[in-house]
Structures are given as C-alpha cells and as structure tokens.
Design a protein around this motif. Structure first.
Motif, PDB file in Angstrom:
ATOM      1  N   SER A 163       0.817  -1.220   0.000  1.00  0.00           N
ATOM      2  CA  SER A 163       0.000   0.000   0.000  1.00  0.00           C
ATOM      3  C   SER A 163       0.847   1.266   0.000  1.00  0.00           C
ATOM      4  N   ARG A 164       2.154   1.141   0.267  1.00  0.00           N
ATOM      5  CA  ARG A 164       3.027   2.319   0.263  1.00  0.00           C
ATOM      6  C   ARG A 164       3.456   2.702  -1.150  1.00  0.00           C
ATOM      7  N   ASN A 165       3.300   1.767  -2.083  1.00  0.00           N
ATOM      8  CA  ASN A 165       3.791   1.994  -3.445  1.00  0.00           C
ATOM      9  C   ASN A 165       2.647   1.982  -4.445  1.00  0.00           C
ATOM     10  N   ILE A 166       1.781   2.947  -4.347  1.00  0.00           N
ATOM     11  CA  ILE A 166       0.635   3.040  -5.248  1.00  0.00           C
ATOM     12  C   ILE A 166       0.857   4.211  -6.197  1.00  0.00           C
ATOM     13  N   GLU A 167       0.898   3.929  -7.487  1.00  0.00           N
ATOM     14  CA  GLU A 167       1.154   4.967  -8.477  1.00  0.00           C
ATOM     15  C   GLU A 167      -0.136   5.676  -8.886  1.00  0.00           C
ATOM     16  N   ASP A 168      -1.054   4.897  -9.421  1.00  0.00           N
ATOM     17  CA  ASP A 168      -2.315   5.464  -9.910  1.00  0.00           C
ATOM     18  C   ASP A 168      -3.461   4.712  -9.237  1.00  0.00           C
ATOM     19  N   PRO A 169      -3.965   5.206  -8.111  1.00  0.00           N
ATOM     20  CA  PRO A 169      -4.957   4.438  -7.332  1.00  0.00           C
ATOM     21  C   PRO A 169      -6.216   4.090  -8.107  1.00  0.00           C
ATOM     22  N   ALA A 170      -6.618   4.972  -9.027  1.00  0.00           N
ATOM     23  CA  ALA A 170      -7.870   4.743  -9.749  1.00  0.00           C
ATOM     24  C   ALA A 170      -7.807   3.495 -10.621  1.00  0.00           C
ATOM     25  N   THR A 171      -6.610   3.117 -11.082  1.00  0.00           N
ATOM     26  CA  THR A 171      -6.478   1.951 -11.963  1.00  0.00           C
ATOM     27  C   THR A 171      -5.669   0.836 -11.312  1.00  0.00           C
ATOM     28  N   THR A 172      -5.639   0.803  -9.977  1.00  0.00           N
ATOM     29  CA  THR A 172      -4.838  -0.176  -9.239  1.00  0.00           C
ATOM     30  C   THR A 172      -5.720  -1.250  -8.623  1.00  0.00           C
ATOM     31  N   LEU A 173      -5.265  -2.508  -8.714  1.00  0.00           N
ATOM     32  CA  LEU A 173      -5.864  -3.614  -7.980  1.00  0.00           C
ATOM     33  C   LEU A 173      -4.940  -3.933  -6.810  1.00  0.00           C
ATOM     34  N   PHE A 174      -5.428  -3.765  -5.579  1.00  0.00           N
ATOM     35  CA  PHE A 174      -4.635  -4.106  -4.396  1.00  0.00           C
ATOM     36  C   PHE A 174      -4.863  -5.572  -4.063  1.00  0.00           C
ATOM     37  N   ILE A 175      -3.774  -6.337  -4.027  1.00  0.00           N
ATOM     38  CA  ILE A 175      -3.844  -7.776  -3.768  1.00  0.00           C
ATOM     39  C   ILE A 175      -3.308  -8.027  -2.361  1.00  0.00           C
ATOM     40  N   ALA A 176      -4.170  -8.509  -1.487  1.00  0.00           N
ATOM     41  CA  ALA A 176      -3.803  -8.710  -0.083  1.00  0.00           C
ATOM     42  C   ALA A 176      -3.121 -10.069   0.085  1.00  0.00           C
ATOM     43  N   LEU A 177      -1.790 -10.065  -0.066  1.00  0.00           N
ATOM     44  CA  LEU A 177      -1.033 -11.304   0.096  1.00  0.00           C
ATOM     45  C   LEU A 177      -0.809 -11.595   1.574  1.00  0.00           C
ATOM     46  N   ARG A 178      -0.735 -12.878   1.882  1.00  0.00           N
ATOM     47  CA  ARG A 178      -0.462 -13.295   3.263  1.00  0.00           C
ATOM     48  C   ARG A 178       0.866 -14.033   3.300  1.00  0.00           C
ATOM     49  N   SER A 179       1.678 -13.738   4.321  1.00  0.00           N
ATOM     50  CA  SER A 179       2.959 -14.407   4.503  1.00  0.00           C
ATOM     51  C   SER A 179       3.153 -14.643   6.000  1.00  0.00           C
ATOM     52  N   PRO A 180       4.167 -15.444   6.371  1.00  0.00           N
ATOM     53  CA  PRO A 180       4.412 -15.657   7.807  1.00  0.00           C
ATOM     54  C   PRO A 180       4.712 -14.359   8.552  1.00  0.00           C
ATOM     55  N   MET A 181       5.233 -13.343   7.824  1.00  0.00           N
ATOM     56  CA  MET A 181       5.602 -12.090   8.485  1.00  0.00           C
ATOM     57  C   MET A 181       4.478 -11.058   8.483  1.00  0.00           C
ATOM     58  N   ARG A 182       3.610 -11.094   7.466  1.00  0.00           N
ATOM     59  CA  ARG A 182       2.654  -9.998   7.334  1.00  0.00           C
ATOM     60  C   ARG A 182       1.426 -10.446   6.554  1.00  0.00           C
ATOM     61  N   ASP A 183       0.296  -9.877   6.935  1.00  0.00           N
ATOM     62  CA  ASP A 183      -0.960 -10.154   6.241  1.00  0.00           C
ATOM     63  C   ASP A 183      -1.422  -8.871   5.554  1.00  0.00           C
ATOM     64  N   GLY A 184      -1.472  -8.911   4.228  1.00  0.00           N
ATOM     65  CA  GLY A 184      -1.850  -7.735   3.462  1.00  0.00           C
ATOM     66  C   GLY A 184      -3.260  -7.245   3.727  1.00  0.00           C
ATOM     67  N   HIS A 185      -4.102  -8.100   4.304  1.00  0.00           N
ATOM     68  CA  HIS A 185      -5.468  -7.671   4.609  1.00  0.00           C
ATOM     69  C   HIS A 185      -5.481  -6.543   5.636  1.00  0.00           C
ATOM     70  N   GLY A 186      -4.427  -6.464   6.434  1.00  0.00           N
ATOM     71  CA  GLY A 186      -4.338  -5.402   7.422  1.00  0.00           C
ATOM     72  C   GLY A 186      -4.064  -4.034   6.822  1.00  0.00           C
ATOM     73  N   PHE A 187      -3.777  -3.988   5.522  1.00  0.00           N
ATOM     74  CA  PHE A 187      -3.430  -2.729   4.868  1.00  0.00           C
ATOM     75  C   PHE A 187      -4.479  -2.293   3.844  1.00  0.00           C
ATOM     76  N   ILE A 188      -5.609  -2.984   3.840  1.00  0.00           N
ATOM     77  CA  ILE A 188      -6.681  -2.633   2.907  1.00  0.00           C
ATOM     78  C   ILE A 188      -7.193  -1.218   3.180  1.00  0.00           C
ATOM     79  N   ALA A 189      -7.374  -0.881   4.451  1.00  0.00           N
ATOM     80  CA  ALA A 189      -7.873   0.464   4.793  1.00  0.00           C
ATOM     81  C   ALA A 189      -6.883   1.532   4.343  1.00  0.00           C
ATOM     82  N   ASP A 190      -5.589   1.241   4.491  1.00  0.00           N
ATOM     83  CA  ASP A 190      -4.570   2.200   4.069  1.00  0.00           C
ATOM     84  C   ASP A 190      -4.632   2.399   2.554  1.00  0.00           C
ATOM     85  N   ALA A 191      -4.762   1.290   1.801  1.00  0.00           N
ATOM     86  CA  ALA A 191      -4.865   1.394   0.344  1.00  0.00           C
ATOM     87  C   ALA A 191      -6.112   2.172  -0.057  1.00  0.00           C
ATOM     88  N   TRP A 192      -7.215   1.946   0.655  1.00  0.00           N
ATOM     89  CA  TRP A 192      -8.456   2.674   0.348  1.00  0.00           C
ATOM     90  C   TRP A 192      -8.272   4.171   0.605  1.00  0.00           C
TER      91      TRP A 192
END
Length: 834
Positions: A32-61
């Motif tokens: 979510s820190r590296n968003i170029e053009d939000p209007a045409t971006t698909l944010f994919i919430a990847l999950r890993s042992p270190m981090r869950d991308g679902h926790g950053f959905i609000a930030d991307a929004w």
C-alpha cells in the motif's frame, strides 16, 4: 486495458462488493506504500508468515484504491469498491498473470540458472533494444511473486519479453512456467545457490528445466556435464516417439563440438576477445571485461543473438559496448549534506517507478530532486511517454526535475504544466556539466536516473561527497532479507526491536533505521541519547529505546520522544523528577532487570520497592520490562539460560501484578530468537543477525552478507630478496616479491594485529597475504603469485568471499568489534536491489 470483471473471471473469484465491474486496471499492487495510480490499481492482499496484506486494505483505500483482491472476509468492506474473494491471493495473482500473458504473441525469452540470470537479462535487453521495444523483469524479480508482477508489465507496444525465474524448492517452477511460457530458454549454469530445498544437483536441474517444456530453442553450455546430461534426457523425454518435434538445443562449448564452439579467449587491457566457430565460419567478439563470470554471461548473450539472426557486424559493435550492470541502486553521501541515489544502469518506465519509490523513502530530506536522461524506449510516442513521466514526478511530490537529452528538452511542456514542479532542461550531459556551477544542491535527496549512453557517471562524480577511497558498501536488500529470516521464526504477534546502536554496528545509522522503519519494525534501540536525536532529526518516527541514557540528557529525550531504559533507582528517580518538572504524563519507559548477566538492571530484591515507586509516579508508563541473555548462543550454557528465563518470569511477574496495564516483555537477543523460541515473549531484540552474522551458527546458511569493505591499490612495487618491508626493519623478503600497498590501515579499523601474514585480502579473486606491520593509513600485501595486478585495482578486505567472521578470528576478537571499529572516515555506500 484489463477490466475488473476480467480479473474476477481469470482467478475464479467471488464478488463480495461491486462498484463498477467495467473499471479499467493497469497496475497490480501488493504494497500500500507503493501506489502509483490508485484509480487503476488492484490491491492484492497477500499473506505471509511475516505480514498479512489484509491489514493494509484500509490504508490502500485511504490512498484512493477502489479495487481489492482478498482471500478471507473482512469485518468492514471498503466503501464504493470492487472486492473479489479467492481462496489464495498468491495463486490468484499467478492465475491473473498467466491469463494476461496469453493475450500476447511476441517472442518471450525465459532465463534460469544458479547465477548470472539478471546480468544476462539486462545485457540482452541492452543488446536488442535498438531493434525492438522490450519488456523485462524489473531488477531480479524472479520469485513466485516477482514473476507474475513482471509478466503483468507486458503491453501492446512491446515486441520482445525477457523474464528470469528462480526457485528454492520443488514444485515452484511449474507455476512460473505457466506464467512466463517462454519461446526461447537460457540456462545460465548450475551451482550451490539455493540448494537447501533439493535432494541433490540433478533434482535441482530437472526442476529448473520445467521452465523450458514448451520452448522452441534452449541455449546452454554443454561443458557443464550434469547439466548437459539432464537436458539431453529431458528433451528426449519430451520428444517421445516423435523425432520431428521437441526443443532445438543451441549449445556452446570450449571443449567439444557445439553450435558455438569457443576456440580461444584472450584478455588484455580490461578487454576479452572471444573467438569461435559457428556454422562453419570463424567469428569473434570483444567485450570490455576480463573476469570469467562476465565472459560466460556474454557468451550466453552471443548465442541468443545468433539464434535471433542478429547480423554479425551489429553483434560485434554492440558486445563491445556492454557496460557493467549494477544490480542495485547505490545510495551515497552527496555534496552539501545531500543523499545521492545512483540508478543509472538502465532507463525505462518500470525501473523509474522503482527508483521513485525508493526516493520517496528518503525522509531525512524534505526536498527531492530527480536528474533524468531521455528514456531510450522504442514503441511509444515521445509526447505520451513524457506526459507519463511528468505525471509520475508530480504524483511522487518531486520538487525539482532536471531533464537531460534532446527528447526531454523538446517535451518541456509536459513538465511545465505542473506548477509545483520546478523543471530545468539541458540538451545533453555536456550541456549540463558546463552549467553545473549555476545549480545548487544542498540538504536534499537526489535521484540520478539515466541511460548508459548519457554517461551520467560524470554527473555522479560531481555530486558525490569527496571522501576516503576505502569504501564499505552495505546491501540494504540483504539486511531486509535477514530481517525476514528472523521474522519467519517468530510466533504470531511477537514484535521486533532492532538494534541500531554504535552507528548500526558500523553500517550507518539513518540508512539502516530508515529501511527498518519502512519494513515495519516495531522498535529501534540505540545506546545514547545523541544517536536517537540524530535519527529523529532525520525523520525516523518509529519508537526508539535508549539503552544507556545519561541523566543529564533526560530532558532532551523527552523533547525528542525517546524512551529511556531505567536500570536502577538512581536512574528511575532522576527521570521521574525530570518528567514531573516538564509536567509529562504516562511517558513510556523501559525497565531493565538483572537476571544473571550482572551488567545493568534492577535486582530481584528490588521488585517490591520498584513496583511501589512505579505506582506512585503518574508521569511514567512502563512500555516494556526486559533482561539480557548472557549465553543464548552456547548449547553448553542452556541450563544457565533457563535459569535466567525463570528469574525473568518471577521478577517481571511481580511488577506486572502491580500494574493496571500489561507492558511488553522481552528477553531474546539474536541467538535466542533461533535457539530459544519458547522465550520470545512479546518482543525480541535483533542485533548482529540483521547484518548477516549468526553467533549460534544455526541460521548462518540462510543469512546474507550485508557489508563489503573494499579499498584500492596505491602502488605496486618489486622488492628484491633480502630487503625489508614496512616499519621496524623486521620483515625481510624471503624471495623476490611483488608488493601491493593498499589504502587501509589501523586508523580505518583494520586491526594492527593482522600484519605479518596473519590475514589476507582478496585481489583479482585470489588471497594476498599482509606483509610487514599494518600502518596507520596503509598496509602491504604479497601479490607475487597473482598475475595482472595493477595500481588502482580493487582489494576486498571482507565481504562475500572473505567473511568478517574470518577477519575477527584472525584478529582474536569478535565480529562486533571489527564491524563497529570501521572508522567514520571510511565512505559508506548503500545498495538496494528490492
């Protein structure tokens, strides 16, 4: 453009929310820190042992994204958004990329192997870019995540694609093959890199060969016996009974008949001429390199150009123009307290986006400048291209843009329409250099981004701070890798504190702290208040604990929001008195307990009195309670470690009973994280392991070397047998010798005890032992048996091929002392390959 509805169909997703199924998408984003053009971006919430991308959905929004791909339902769906649910977001990303790839019918080159993948990819792109519009993997994006993100970059204007693929365990290449689906394959070589997940070399080769099951041609060196045997067996198995089908093998060899049979190589004056037989004729190329790895990589490129029917004259001319490829952005100290980011090995929109992302992380400077050349990218109209570049600059809040080249000069208007962007243009690099004195660079972050043809190294020389020619380079991507290795060992919810005291173990405070902050570290720790203040001044916002606070600096700590370690009643009373004077409330402090190391800390007998004092002080709040393991790396001392843990449980438990809240508890240092997982508590403290050194040795094979210390040869001289060398007239040459004097001494942190052959440096890939005493600024090395050494050549003091642990062993000390002892006059250069 791809529509959201298409994405859902490709990954067989379920719609959880629909705003506009026809929304067009151009970008896939996993951060979510590296968003170029939000209007045409698909944010994919990847999950890993270190981090869950679902926790950053609000930030991307919040950043404007309205399209999301998730793998489990979330409490609150983002408003006015398209939300697609899948079983596994990584698998869905790969499915989307594979479907995207099927839309294109251009030649695709797939590259794998143990080494050289990125170099071969970049050289091929440089060699073929004059004729074709090329898309390629950014940097070394060759993983299960990197490959689909690379393939997504394919666009209608491209005429050739070059992607690399790397694997670390069986089953991975099958997924990457479906995504890349190459037409031409290159297998660079086979070695020991990433062998941990495979039974043996043959299994690793056969797994990598899966990338080529649908290729028409495959390039490789048949001198590698195991590789050759596996490829022959693999192609026979694919062909079956149909002798007319299968893969066309394009081999090269130095030893036997091959499609390209190398007959002779000759190196001189920094160049290598390679002669070969091809299709019954003698041909040759010359490359501006002499090392064996570059020769091998160049031959792979040569074979590919021949396979693509590039004319011989073009091949000779282009191969001679090959340039060294920097695999990472270099971060250097610039003039007038500036930071210089040197990223001049290529120039295209994809690498520009990556470089701008990194520029945006340089929070120590509020003013950002980009110096950029024309983008040499066929297939796109200049006006459209530079409109897009100018939009990037505006979106990334770049304050000043300096464009160099005829195309940029012609398209000034693209940049001038952004009033907040100060733009300056020069027709050529020479035009810029002539006017350099009219420009000012002061306390700013400068991104230098240019194509090779524009010789931006001349600009880099002017912008770099002039310092000692001995250099320590710090690989920030290796440090991030090591952080992730240790994070993967943590139980869910365990936080991480990173030690950046002592100039980050000699690696440079701000640069390391900035990377750790960006990586989401929970806490930083420094030794003294001044270190913490310097980080705050540079823009570091993450909580910082000061481990050796001076009572006279407590007021400064509060002013700069630094959190003290309190380890006795004297420090406790001094801090609470200052807190009362400054009328602060609930200020975070850290309570240090002595559980057996007997350095600093409250004793067991202090607990009741300490609990009473904490309760009576509304000015403070205990952020954490901690202690320090004395021998966590030593299996023979595990009983003592358990005694320390038991004492910690008892002492910290008494304090927690008296508190109306629950503070963080932490005990594990670096070795403890791996060896004593039951003692991770709420947080762990990570120190030397970040820098690639595991004192317990249990993780060493998974860590990457972070620092390389290199210097240069000041003079080469012949010393007759019987003459003395160095101070004291003690060292006598036992034979006629060639001596290289190198620019490092004990004032730089190279221990004086390493003289007289007790250590060596690496010159031209071979060990050069020290001769005579180590001087303050110089030392002498024996190069008698190393041919071709010249003044100005590089000497590696420690690095990938000569570990700092070995240096410490020779010096009779520990790696901490070597690393922290490297003088401040030694230039630090930071590289980042992420």
């Amino acid at each position: 453009m791809t529509k959201v509805e298409q994405i859902a169909r490709w990954c067989q997703g379920e719609w959880l929310a629909v705003a506009d199924k026809d929304a067009a998408l151009t970008e896939l984003c996993i951060d979510s820190r590296n968003i170029e053009d939000p209007a045409t971006t698909l944010f994919i919430a990847l999950r890993s042992p270190m981090r869950d991308g679902h926790g950053f959905i609000a930030d991307a929004w919040q950043r404007g994204v309205r399209n999301f791909l998730i793998s489990h339902p979330i409490d609150t769906l983002p408003q006015d958004s398209n939300v697609i649910l899948v079983k596994d977001t990584l698998a869905a990303l790969q499915q989307v990329a594979a479907a995207h790839r099927k839309q294109f019918h251009i030649p695709v080159i797939g590259i794998t192997g143990s080494n050289g993948k990125t170099i071969v990819k970049e050289w091929l792109a440089a060699l073929l870019s004059e004729d074709r519009s090329i898309v390629r993997s950014p940097r070394s994006y060759n993983s299960q995540i990197g490959v689909p993100l690379s393939v997504w970059l394919m666009a209608p204007e491209h005429q050739l694609a070059i992607f690399e693929a790397g694997i670390s365990q069986p089953g991975e290449m099958e997924k990457l093959e479906r995504i890349i689906h190459p037409d031409i394959g290159i297998f660079t070589n086979i070695g020991e890199a990433h062998s941990e997940g495979f039974l043996n070399t043959r299994q690793k080769i056969n797994e990598k060969l899966i990338l080529f099951r649908h290729v028409k041609q495959l390039v490789y060196c048949s001198d590698q016996v195991q590789l050759h045997e596996c490829i022959v067996q693999y192609t026979h198995a694919l062909r079956g009974n149909d002798s007319s089908s299968g893969i066309q093998l394009f081999t090269w060899s130095r030893r036997q008949a091959a499609d390209l049979q190398v007959t002779h190589t000759h190196s001189t004056n920094g160049k290598t001429t390679i002669q070969a037989l091809y299709d019954g004729s003698e041909i040759q190329v010359t490359i501006p390199f002499t090392d064996e790895a570059s020769v091998e990589n160049a031959i792979h490129c040569w074979c590919t150009l021949l396979l693509l029917s590039v004319p011989q004259n073009d091949i000779r001319e282009r191969m001679m123009g090959l340039q060294p490829i920097s695999m990472r952005m270099e971060i250097k100290h610039g003039i007038n307290d500036s930071t210089l980011i040197n990223d001049t090995y290529n120039s295209d929109l994809t690498s520009l986006q990556l470089a701008l992302n990194y520029l945006g992380q340089q929070r120590q400077h509020s003013y950002h400048t980009v110096i950029m050349s024309d983008i040499l990218q066929p297939g796109k109209r200049d006006l459209d291209l530079y409109d897009e570049v100018a939009e990037y600059m505006s979106r990334r809040n770049v304050q000043r843009f300096i464009g160099i080249g005829p195309a940029l000069y012609k398209n000034k208007a693209s940049f001038r329409k952004y009033k907040q962007l100060r733009s300056i243009f020069f027709r050529s690099t020479e035009h810029f250099l002539k006017n350099f004195h009219m420009l000012s660079f002061d306390k700013e972050a400068i991104l230098l981004k240019g194509a090779r043809a524009f010789t931006f190294e001349k600009i880099s020389v002017l912008l770099e701070q002039k310092v000692h020619q001995t250099v320590m380079s710090i690989d920030l991507s290796a440090l991030r890798h090591n952080l992730d290795v240790y994070r993967s060992l943590l139980r869910p919810g365990v936080r991480t504190m990173a030690m950046v005291k002592a100039f980050a173990y000699g690696s440079g405070s701000y640069e390391i702290a900035n990377l750790l902050q960006y990586a989401g570290i929970d806490y930083l720790a420094v030794a003294y208040t001044d270190e913490g203040v310097a980080l705050r001044r540079a823009g570091i916002k993450v909580p910082i604990m000061v481990m050796s606070p001076d009572a006279t600096s407590f007021d400064r700590m509060i002013a700069w929001k630094l959190e003290p370690e309190l380890y006795n009643f004297r420090s406790f009373d001094a801090f609470t008195a200052i807190a009362a004077t400054l009328q602060v409330s609930q200020y975070p402090v850290h309570i240090k307990l002595d559980t057996g190391m007997h350095r600093l800390g409250f004793n067991a007998a202090d607990m009741d009195a300490l609990a009473e004092r904490i309760a009576a002080q509304p000015g403070i709040k205990v952020a954490s309670i901690f202690s320090h393991l004395a021998a966590s790396d030593d299996a023979a001392q595990d009983d003592f470690t358990r005694q320390q843990a038991a004492a910690f449980d008892t002492m910290s438990g008494k304090l927690v009973q008296h508190l109306p809240y629950t503070p963080i508890r932490h005990l594990c240092n670096t070795a403890g994280i791996a060896r004593h997982t039951s003692l991770q508590y709420d947080m762990v403290r990570l120190g030397l392991g970040l820098y690639g050194i595991d004192s317990s040795a249990s993780l060493q094979g998974r860590l990457r070397q972070v620092s390389t210390l290199r210097t240069s040869i000041a003079q080469v001289r012949h010393v007759p047998a019987g003459d003395s060398i160095g101070y004291g007239h003690h060292t006598i040459a036992p034979r006629d010798m060639r001596i290289a004097t190198i620019c490092i001494g004990y004032a730089d942190g190279y221990p004086r005890s390493l003289g007289n052959g007790k250590a060596h440096v690496i010159i031209n890939g071979r060990p050069a032992p020290t001769v005579g005493s180590i001087c303050m600024d110089m030392c002498m090395t024996d190069i008698t048996d190393i041919p071709g050494v010249a003044e100005g050549d590089e000497a590696i003091v420690f690095g990938q091929d000569l570990a700092v642990t070995q240096l410490a062993s020779w010096a009779g000390t520990i790696p901490y002392e070597i690393m922290t002892g490297i003088s401040q006059r030694v230039k630090r250069v930071y590289t980042n390959g992420e």
